[in-house]
Design an enzyme around this catalytic site. Sequence first.
Site, PDB file in Angstrom:
ATOM      1  N   VAL A  12       0.848  -1.267  -0.085  1.00  0.00           N
ATOM      2  CA  VAL A  12      -0.110  -0.114  -0.111  1.00  0.00           C
ATOM      3  C   VAL A  12       0.814   1.300   0.098  1.00  0.00           C
ATOM      4  O   VAL A  12       0.556   2.186  -0.729  1.00  0.00           O
ATOM      5  CB  VAL A  12      -0.959   0.019   1.186  1.00  0.00           C
ATOM      6  CG1 VAL A  12      -1.558   1.476   1.416  1.00  0.00           C
ATOM      7  CG2 VAL A  12      -1.966  -1.234   1.190  1.00  0.00           C
ATOM      8  N   THR A 119      -5.786   0.141   7.052  1.00  0.00           N
ATOM      9  CA  THR A 119      -7.098  -0.418   7.352  1.00  0.00           C
ATOM     10  C   THR A 119      -7.105  -0.313   9.022  1.00  0.00           C
ATOM     11  O   THR A 119      -6.469  -1.192   9.542  1.00  0.00           O
ATOM     12  CB  THR A 119      -7.366  -1.651   6.802  1.00  0.00           C
ATOM     13  OG1 THR A 119      -7.541  -1.453   5.157  1.00  0.00           O
ATOM     14  CG2 THR A 119      -8.994  -2.253   7.058  1.00  0.00           C
ATOM     15  N   LYS A 200     -14.691   1.496   4.233  1.00  0.00           N
ATOM     16  CA  LYS A 200     -13.614   0.371   3.842  1.00  0.00           C
ATOM     17  C   LYS A 200     -14.139  -0.987   4.306  1.00  0.00           C
ATOM     18  O   LYS A 200     -13.870  -1.765   3.562  1.00  0.00           O
ATOM     19  CB  LYS A 200     -12.220   1.031   4.597  1.00  0.00           C
ATOM     20  CG  LYS A 200     -11.254  -0.260   4.664  1.00  0.00           C
ATOM     21  CD  LYS A 200     -10.572  -0.541   3.169  1.00  0.00           C
ATOM     22  CE  LYS A 200      -9.821  -1.873   3.043  1.00  0.00           C
ATOM     23  NZ  LYS A 200      -9.145  -1.998   1.971  1.00  0.00           N
ATOM     24  N   PHE A 245     -17.020 -10.716  -8.508  1.00  0.00           N
ATOM     25  CA  PHE A 245     -16.636 -11.384  -7.349  1.00  0.00           C
ATOM     26  C   PHE A 245     -17.826 -12.359  -7.135  1.00  0.00           C
ATOM     27  O   PHE A 245     -18.483 -12.741  -6.185  1.00  0.00           O
ATOM     28  CB  PHE A 245     -16.977 -10.377  -6.246  1.00  0.00           C
ATOM     29  CG  PHE A 245     -15.403  -9.715  -6.088  1.00  0.00           C
ATOM     30  CD1 PHE A 245     -15.114  -8.879  -6.915  1.00  0.00           C
ATOM     31  CD2 PHE A 245     -14.790 -10.178  -4.894  1.00  0.00           C
ATOM     32  CE1 PHE A 245     -13.673  -8.544  -6.677  1.00  0.00           C
ATOM     33  CE2 PHE A 245     -13.282  -9.854  -4.723  1.00  0.00           C
ATOM     34  CZ  PHE A 245     -12.846  -9.012  -5.555  1.00  0.00           C
ATOM     35  N   LEU A 246     -18.272 -12.870  -8.402  1.00  0.00           N
ATOM     36  CA  LEU A 246     -18.976 -14.263  -8.364  1.00  0.00           C
ATOM     37  C   LEU A 246     -18.431 -15.399  -8.963  1.00  0.00           C
ATOM     38  O   LEU A 246     -19.009 -16.092  -9.464  1.00  0.00           O
ATOM     39  CB  LEU A 246     -20.260 -13.778  -9.183  1.00  0.00           C
ATOM     40  CG  LEU A 246     -21.322 -12.928  -8.437  1.00  0.00           C
ATOM     41  CD1 LEU A 246     -22.653 -12.685  -9.445  1.00  0.00           C
ATOM     42  CD2 LEU A 246     -21.950 -13.559  -7.344  1.00  0.00           C
ATOM     43  N   GLY A 249     -14.652 -20.848  -6.110  1.00  0.00           N
ATOM     44  CA  GLY A 249     -13.722 -21.485  -6.254  1.00  0.00           C
ATOM     45  C   GLY A 249     -13.289 -22.070  -4.672  1.00  0.00           C
ATOM     46  O   GLY A 249     -14.332 -22.572  -4.131  1.00  0.00           O
ATOM     47  N   CYS A 256      -5.878  -9.156   3.019  1.00  0.00           N
ATOM     48  CA  CYS A 256      -7.080  -8.306   3.444  1.00  0.00           C
ATOM     49  C   CYS A 256      -8.327  -8.927   4.031  1.00  0.00           C
ATOM     50  O   CYS A 256      -8.727  -8.540   5.266  1.00  0.00           O
ATOM     51  CB  CYS A 256      -7.297  -7.298   2.281  1.00  0.00           C
ATOM     52  SG  CYS A 256      -5.878  -6.547   1.672  1.00  0.00           S
TER      53      CYS A 256
HETATM   54  C1  UGA Z   1      -9.226  -6.786  -1.558  1.00  0.00           C
HETATM   55  C2  UGA Z   1     -10.122  -5.712  -2.262  1.00  0.00           C
HETATM   56  O1  UGA Z   1     -10.604  -6.233  -3.675  1.00  0.00           O
HETATM   57  C3  UGA Z   1      -9.429  -4.332  -2.218  1.00  0.00           C
HETATM   58  O2  UGA Z   1     -10.469  -3.462  -3.141  1.00  0.00           O
HETATM   59  C4  UGA Z   1      -9.143  -3.899  -0.854  1.00  0.00           C
HETATM   60  O3  UGA Z   1      -8.433  -2.724  -1.126  1.00  0.00           O
HETATM   61  C5  UGA Z   1      -8.250  -4.948  -0.470  1.00  0.00           C
HETATM   62  O4  UGA Z   1      -8.485  -6.247  -0.601  1.00  0.00           O
HETATM   63  C6  UGA Z   1      -7.627  -4.366   0.723  1.00  0.00           C
HETATM   64  O5  UGA Z   1      -8.450  -4.450   1.762  1.00  0.00           O
HETATM   65  O6  UGA Z   1      -6.503  -4.020   0.818  1.00  0.00           O
HETATM   66  P1  UGA Z   1      -6.992  -8.372  -2.548  1.00  0.00           P
HETATM   67  O7  UGA Z   1      -6.986  -9.004  -1.608  1.00  0.00           O
HETATM   68  O8  UGA Z   1      -6.068  -7.699  -3.056  1.00  0.00           O
HETATM   69  O9  UGA Z   1      -8.120  -6.913  -2.593  1.00  0.00           O
HETATM   70  O10 UGA Z   1      -7.469  -9.246  -3.598  1.00  0.00           O
HETATM   71  P2  UGA Z   1      -9.008  -9.503  -4.381  1.00  0.00           P
HETATM   72  O11 UGA Z   1      -8.953  -9.506  -5.667  1.00  0.00           O
HETATM   73  O12 UGA Z   1     -10.111  -8.773  -3.967  1.00  0.00           O
HETATM   74  O13 UGA Z   1      -9.055 -11.191  -4.217  1.00  0.00           O
HETATM   75  C7  UGA Z   1      -9.232 -11.591  -2.703  1.00  0.00           C
HETATM   76  C8  UGA Z   1      -9.605 -13.013  -2.765  1.00  0.00           C
HETATM   77  O14 UGA Z   1     -10.917 -13.390  -3.142  1.00  0.00           O
HETATM   78  C9  UGA Z   1      -8.732 -13.879  -3.560  1.00  0.00           C
HETATM   79  O15 UGA Z   1      -8.237 -14.969  -2.882  1.00  0.00           O
HETATM   80  C10 UGA Z   1      -9.462 -14.249  -4.799  1.00  0.00           C
HETATM   81  O16 UGA Z   1      -9.122 -15.687  -5.298  1.00  0.00           O
HETATM   82  C11 UGA Z   1     -10.630 -14.317  -4.188  1.00  0.00           C
HETATM   83  N1  UGA Z   1     -11.917 -14.213  -5.084  1.00  0.00           N
HETATM   84  C12 UGA Z   1     -12.149 -12.959  -5.636  1.00  0.00           C
HETATM   85  C13 UGA Z   1     -12.711 -15.306  -5.419  1.00  0.00           C
HETATM   86  O17 UGA Z   1     -12.504 -16.350  -4.715  1.00  0.00           O
HETATM   87  N2  UGA Z   1     -13.802 -15.048  -6.178  1.00  0.00           N
HETATM   88  C14 UGA Z   1     -14.047 -13.968  -6.746  1.00  0.00           C
HETATM   89  O18 UGA Z   1     -14.941 -13.937  -7.542  1.00  0.00           O
HETATM   90  C15 UGA Z   1     -13.344 -12.791  -6.601  1.00  0.00           C
END
Ligand code: UGA
Length: 425
Positions: A12, A119, A200, A245-246, A249, A256
Amino acid sequence: MSRVGVFGAGYVGLVTGACFAELGHDVVVRDVVADRIEQLRAGTVPIYEPGLEELLSRNAERMTFTLEVADAVEGADFLYVAVGTPPTYSGDADLSAVWTVVDELAGLERPAVLVMKSTVPVGTGAKVRHRLDERGLDNVGYVSNPEFTAEGTAVRDFQQPDRIVIGAFAAADGDAVEELHRGIEAPVVRSDVASAEMIKLAANAALMTRISFINEIANVCEVTGADVVRVAEGVGLDRRIGPSFLRAGIGYGGSCFPKDSLALKQLAANSGYHFQLLNAVIEVNELQKRRVIGKLQQHLGSLRGKTVALLGIAFKPNTDDVREAPSLVLAGRLVAEGADVRAWDPVADGSALPRATICGDPLEALDGADAAVVVTEWPQLAQLDWRAAAGRMRNPLLIDGRNMLDPDELRAAGFTYEGIGRAAA
Ligand code: UGA
């Protein structure tokens, strides 16, 4: 142009610093890890984040890296806090690094705005404000400016955000932080500090809720013969729902979501409120990571002495971050069941995996394996020669934990293929 001191040279802090430098501001990034600062001074980026290296080198003349608080504070108009807030044993956020920064801000002579990017629990801003006042630092304003960047796309997310949230005690401080972002086109949400802090936590909770929701739909698809990939497509096209986010998996991980869900759960609990929905979201996610073991056992029986290849170690593609990665839980469970684990990842370091053989490429990981699990949807896996892959395995069984591959193609390549929430062959 302003001068910005950034505390914390993690994902960050570095992205925030580099993006402000790109907007033309002078940035001083301070961290306590000497090795990290030395690397940054030498032009080496200590983390893997696409686009960051180019951004840092393009703005090198506007960026300095230091171990000294005084360097970051001197002449600063803004002091960004971007330190880690990891979970404590109780699940509450550990704010010790935040408090250290606040306590180190001695002798600030000119007015500055302390901006919280880390956060933190709702109410932190009020406590920091109180501490600043106690120490006579009433020339230091306080603003909550939470980050919504995701690892792997953090630079783009910062430069083209869906919104910028600014929560301030004094309107002038909020105005100054808004002005600092000039050049970034996005709606700005102005609020009080507590609401910005809650935005947040609530945004992350909403995203996690969607993931656990679709994962439960996937689990029901498995027992009813529906295919969650089609279901998610059909559901997501409803404009009121949307497609993001649908993706079903093996559960969410990362630095985070797991931490923030616990922190919000404990924040509510500490205030006497039982956040039932969030508890369920967390529990579904924990179970989801483990369901893969059951799938392997259905096909292989006991896993004792079996070799399982984990394809992907990072918690998601385009990052080397393994914090709370599903691969860690899977490897731990496999070892507990007596299986041998082989693992591959293009960037993440596998040293955190318990007793796994780390391999240099995916085919090597599959050598002699009784099963493979797609843990992280790295694009390299979409391009893999799966027919050759099947030939290298003792038993070509693939559990696609991210539903990234085409079941028909995999079956044609000789695999017994199973995804998450997808109809069996
Ligand atoms: C997440 C949020 O998306 C950011 O907006 C936020 O700023 C950040 O946390 C934070 O709080 O700092 P991040 O953890 O980097 O970001 O990654 P994501 O892309 O959100 O994925 C998080 C997890 O969810 C991953 O393990 C991913 O594989 C999983 N995921 C995501 C799913 O299983 N299915 C989905 O449809 C989307």
